[in-house]
Structure formats: C-alpha cells, structure tokens
Scaffold this active site. Structure first.
Site, short mmCIF file in Angstrom:
data_model
loop_
_atom_site.label_atom_id
_atom_site.label_comp_id
_atom_site.label_asym_id
_atom_site.label_seq_id
_atom_site.Cartn_x
_atom_site.Cartn_y
_atom_site.Cartn_z
N SER A 112 0.83 -1.21 0.00
CA SER A 112 0.00 0.00 0.00
C SER A 112 0.86 1.26 0.00
O SER A 112 1.96 1.27 0.56
CB SER A 112 -0.87 -0.01 1.26
N TYR A 135 -2.63 5.24 -3.71
CA TYR A 135 -3.72 6.15 -3.34
C TYR A 135 -3.42 7.45 -4.06
O TYR A 135 -2.30 7.97 -3.95
CB TYR A 135 -3.71 6.42 -1.84
N THR A 161 -6.18 2.65 -6.54
CA THR A 161 -7.42 2.53 -5.76
C THR A 161 -8.30 3.76 -6.01
O THR A 161 -7.83 4.89 -5.87
CB THR A 161 -7.10 2.39 -4.26
N LYS A 257 -8.65 -0.61 -8.62
CA LYS A 257 -9.26 -1.28 -7.46
C LYS A 257 -10.40 -0.44 -6.91
O LYS A 257 -10.23 0.77 -6.68
CB LYS A 257 -8.19 -1.48 -6.39
N HIS A 281 -13.60 -2.06 -0.60
CA HIS A 281 -12.65 -1.70 0.45
C HIS A 281 -12.99 -2.44 1.76
O HIS A 281 -12.78 -1.92 2.86
CB HIS A 281 -12.68 -0.19 0.68
C1 FNR Z 1 -7.36 -1.83 3.91
N1 FNR Z 1 -7.62 -1.65 2.55
C2 FNR Z 1 -6.80 -0.84 1.80
N2 FNR Z 1 -6.99 -0.74 0.45
C3 FNR Z 1 -6.14 -0.03 -0.32
O1 FNR Z 1 -6.32 0.03 -1.53
N3 FNR Z 1 -5.09 0.64 0.28
C4 FNR Z 1 -4.86 0.61 1.61
O2 FNR Z 1 -3.91 1.21 2.12
C5 FNR Z 1 -5.76 -0.13 2.42
N4 FNR Z 1 -5.59 -0.20 3.79
C6 FNR Z 1 -6.33 -1.08 4.53
C7 FNR Z 1 -6.04 -1.25 5.88
C8 FNR Z 1 -6.75 -2.19 6.62
C9 FNR Z 1 -6.42 -2.39 8.05
C10 FNR Z 1 -7.76 -2.97 5.99
C11 FNR Z 1 -8.51 -4.02 6.75
C12 FNR Z 1 -8.06 -2.77 4.67
C13 FNR Z 1 -8.65 -2.46 1.87
C14 FNR Z 1 -8.06 -3.79 1.40
O3 FNR Z 1 -7.14 -3.61 0.38
C15 FNR Z 1 -9.14 -4.72 0.88
O4 FNR Z 1 -9.88 -4.10 -0.13
C16 FNR Z 1 -10.10 -5.18 1.99
O5 FNR Z 1 -9.39 -5.45 3.18
C17 FNR Z 1 -10.84 -6.42 1.53
O6 FNR Z 1 -11.74 -6.86 2.48
P1 FNR Z 1 -11.42 -8.02 3.55
O7 FNR Z 1 -10.61 -9.09 2.84
O8 FNR Z 1 -10.62 -7.36 4.61
O9 FNR Z 1 -12.76 -8.45 3.99
#
Ligand code: FNR
Length: 382
Positions: A112, A135, A161, A257, A281
């Site tokens: 990320s 991002y 994203t 994404k 997300h």
């Molecule tokens: C995320 N997610 C996320 N997505 C992204 O594009 N950049 C990011 O920095 C983050 N940071 C992030 C932190 C934490 C703690 C979580 C739980 C999630 C979203 C992540 O990429 C993903 O889309 C989701 O976590 C998918 O859902 P599940 O597998 O957690 O149910």
C-alpha cells in the site's frame, strides 16, 4: 509461536478470536471494523455465504490444480494479499511478514501507499512478486514519483485505488479515539498496560512510520503528522483524464481497485486498464455499497476476457472457489491474513493463507472439480 500451536488454528475465525484478544480494542476495531452501520461489511460476508456450490461427482480429484496465471505472473493459488496501510499497528514489520508469507505460498503481495515499509525497503526484503497500490494524492507530481519508484524497484503491476476520494466514516475509530497516525495519549498508555505483549512489540518495532509518503507536502521527515496531512490530501477530483496520464506513465500491467459497476468496468478496459479489482474496500468506505460477490457476475459479463480480482469478505477457501466460478481470476484477502499476522507475525500470516488454500483444495475435491480452469457459472447457484 510453535508450529504445533499454530496448527491448532483451524479457520480464519480462530485467528479473528485470537487477534481480538491480543490487540487493544482500538487497534482491533480499526482493522476489523467498517463504515457507519457496517451494512456493507456484513453483506460482503453474507453474499459469499448465500452462494451455493452445485457439486459434480465421479471426477478424478486426486490432485486439484490451483496454480494459474495472473496478469503475466505464475501464481500457485488464486489468491492475492490485498494492500493494507498501517499494518505495523498489529505486529512489528507486519508488511514484510505478510509479503514473505505470500511469497512462501507463491502468491502476490500488494504494497500500500500507506504501508509502514517503503517501496524500496520492501523490494530489498522480499524476493517474491510485488505489486504497488497507489492512493491518488492531490499532488500529481508526487503520485508520478511513487509510480516511478515502484517501476524502478521492479514491482510487477500498479493498482490504483479509486474508492477512497474521501475517508469513509468509521465510527468505531472516532469513538475509540484512534487516529491514524497513532498519537501518544492516556488511552494508548492504558492499552499498553493492558496489552503488554502488543505494547512491548510496538516499542521494539518502533512507532509506525508512513515511509512512502516521506517528503509529501515538502516536509523532510517521515513522521506521523505527515500521514495526517496525506490523509487530507486524497485527490477527490481524480477522474478519467488523470487516470489516462497514469496509464501512460506506468509501463506494466495496471489494475483499478474499487470497481463494482459494469459500465465503469467497460470504460476502464477500453482505456487500456489491464485488470479490475472488484472491491468495496472491505466495507470500510461507502456503507451501503453492493457486496462484491453480488457485483462480480455483472462485471464479469461486461468484460469477459479481462482478469478480475475480487475482495471484501473472503474468509474461507470455498469463497475462492465461488469467486472463480463467478468469473474472477483470483480473490484477494485483507483482514483474513492480517488477523494471522496480528497473532503470530509471518508464521501466523503463512498459516492463515495455508488454511484458505487447503480449504480451496478440499472444496474442489468435494465438488468434483479437478482444476480451476473447469470452474464457471454452472458450478454455483446464486
Ligand atoms: C485496507 N484496505 C486498503 N486498500 C487499499 O487500496 N489501500 C490501503 O492502504 C488499504 N488499507 C487497509 C487497511 C486495513 C487495516 C484494511 C482491513 C483494509 C482495503 C483492502 O485492500 C481490501 O480491499 C479489503 O481489506 C478487503 O476486504 P477483507 O478481505 O478485509 O474483507
């Protein structure tokens, strides 16, 4: 934690319980929680649960084939580790732990923008296939610098994203008083006292730093206030034209994404995006957004030859089966593997991924599918 101890974790849910115990409430809620009423968070899970497999019989399933190809990369399972920021709150050097666990399973890890490990440090630490997630920040030059850094360090794909034009309203985080970045407070001190193992590790590992965005906005250090500034600096005016410029800049495969709508899917593919990541997300952004398992079939129908990844709510190997059957090339997991890392670092992440992969193979055996290539809509009932 010993191998024997880890072997007692039989499901992702087991890791969820243990992570809940080990982490201070505010940190656990930050990872586990969703936006507003958590409708989308819950529905993500329910949507996967509602889908039923229609098993076939009398096929030789002695060696289920789960290796495949994803945007030019050979992967050992249809599973990607999703990008997650701030993971070091859960375990020291959690990003590297997750990436190494992914590599050990022959699957892709996505770093990320808001990771606590820089693009360069991660590339040095892990030999496996790495993707970089961007991002989009208001400073377009800074975005391009991040893209160039990922390119120079051999990242295999860029994931942009697009569902975070603003931070979702995660009320648990407000109520718990957690801010990302962490700020020294009485509450943090109390969390440290009541969760000494976690606090000891946090101190040993050092307070999380958002290394990729060091220097953003002209600040020299990569301390915590910068991350706060970056949080306010998401580009809510990001649009098709700006994405087209990124498409020109990044030479490798580009994924977007946060897509759920079939019309967006078509337009993105038409402009040269190579893969779509169907995601809300993990229910952390728009509460009320469609569950991804409900959105996927229409996206797959709209862009039938485009590689698709689905995340949000994957907690069982059979979900990977269902995802493939509904047209995804791969599923991705965020929390499922982070719970593992929060309990036992790299070994915990490895075990969590192993559970999902073993469950996938078992689902294939029990439903008479010898290979992923066979799976299609005729295998599931929605
Ligand atoms: C995320 N997610 C996320 N997505 C992204 O594009 N950049 C990011 O920095 C983050 N940071 C992030 C932190 C934490 C703690 C979580 C739980 C999630 C979203 C992540 O990429 C993903 O889309 C989701 O976590 C998918 O859902 P599940 O597998 O957690 O149910």
């Amino acid at each position: 934690m010993s191998e024997a101890q880890l072997a007692r974790y039989l499901s992702i849910n087991d890791f969820w319980h243990a992570a809940r115990k080990r982490l201070p409430r505010a940190i656990f809620d930050f990872i586990d929680g969703g936006a507003e009423d958590e409708l989308t968070l819950r529905d993500n899970r329910h949507a996967f649960e509602r889908i039923r497999v229609m098993p076939r019989v009398l096929n030789d399933v002695s060696a289920p084939q789960i290796a495949s190809e994803l945007l030019g990369a050979s992967v050992q399972a249809p599973l990607v580790v999703a990008p997650m920021g701030s993971c070091m709150l859960a375990w020291p050097q959690a990003d590297i732990a997750l990436a190494r666990a992914a590599h050990a399973h022959g699957i892709i890890y996505t770093l990320s923008t808001m990771s606590t490990t820089s693009i360069e440090r991660m590339a040095r630490a892990v030999q496996g296939i790495l993707w970089f997630q961007l991002y989009v920040l208001k400073d377009q030059d800074f975005n391009l610098q991040l893209i160039d850094r990922a390119q120079a360090n051999g990242y295999g794909a860029l994931v942009v994203t697009v569902d975070l034009q603003a931070g979702g309203k995660r009320e648990k985080d407000y109520r718990n008083g957690i801010s990302i970045p962490l700020r020294p407070s009485w509450r943090l001190l109390r969390d440290g006292v009541t969760h000494p193992a976690w606090a000891w590790q946090l101190m040993r590992g050092g307070f999380p730093q958002f290394e990729n965005v060091a220097g953003y906005g002209g600040m020299a250090d990569h301390g915590l206030p910068i991350a706060a500034r970056v949080g306010q600096s998401l580009d809510d005016a990001f649009n098709w034209e700006k994405l087209a410029r990124m498409r020109d800049r990044w030479k490798g495969p580009l994924l977007v994404k946060g897509v759920e709508h079939p019309e967006d899917a078509k337009r993105l593919v038409a402009m040269g995006v190579n893969g779509l990541w169907v995601s809300n997300h993990g229910g952390r952004q728009l509460d009320g957004a469609m569950a991804t398992a409900d959105a996927l079939p229409r996206v797959a129908q709209a862009v039938p030859t485009t590689p698709l990844i689905i995340d949000s709510g994957v907690r069982r190997g059979v979900d990977l089966f269902k995802a493939r059957a509904m047209g995804a090339t791969s599923a991705a997991v965020g929390r499922a593997v982070l719970y593992g890392a929060a309990v036992a670092g790299e070994a915990g992440a490895y075990r969590a991924l192993q559970i999902l992969i073993d469950e996938l193979k078992l689902s294939m055996k029990l439903s008479g599918a010898a290979s992923l290539a066979e799976l299609g809509p005729q295998w599931v009932q929605r």
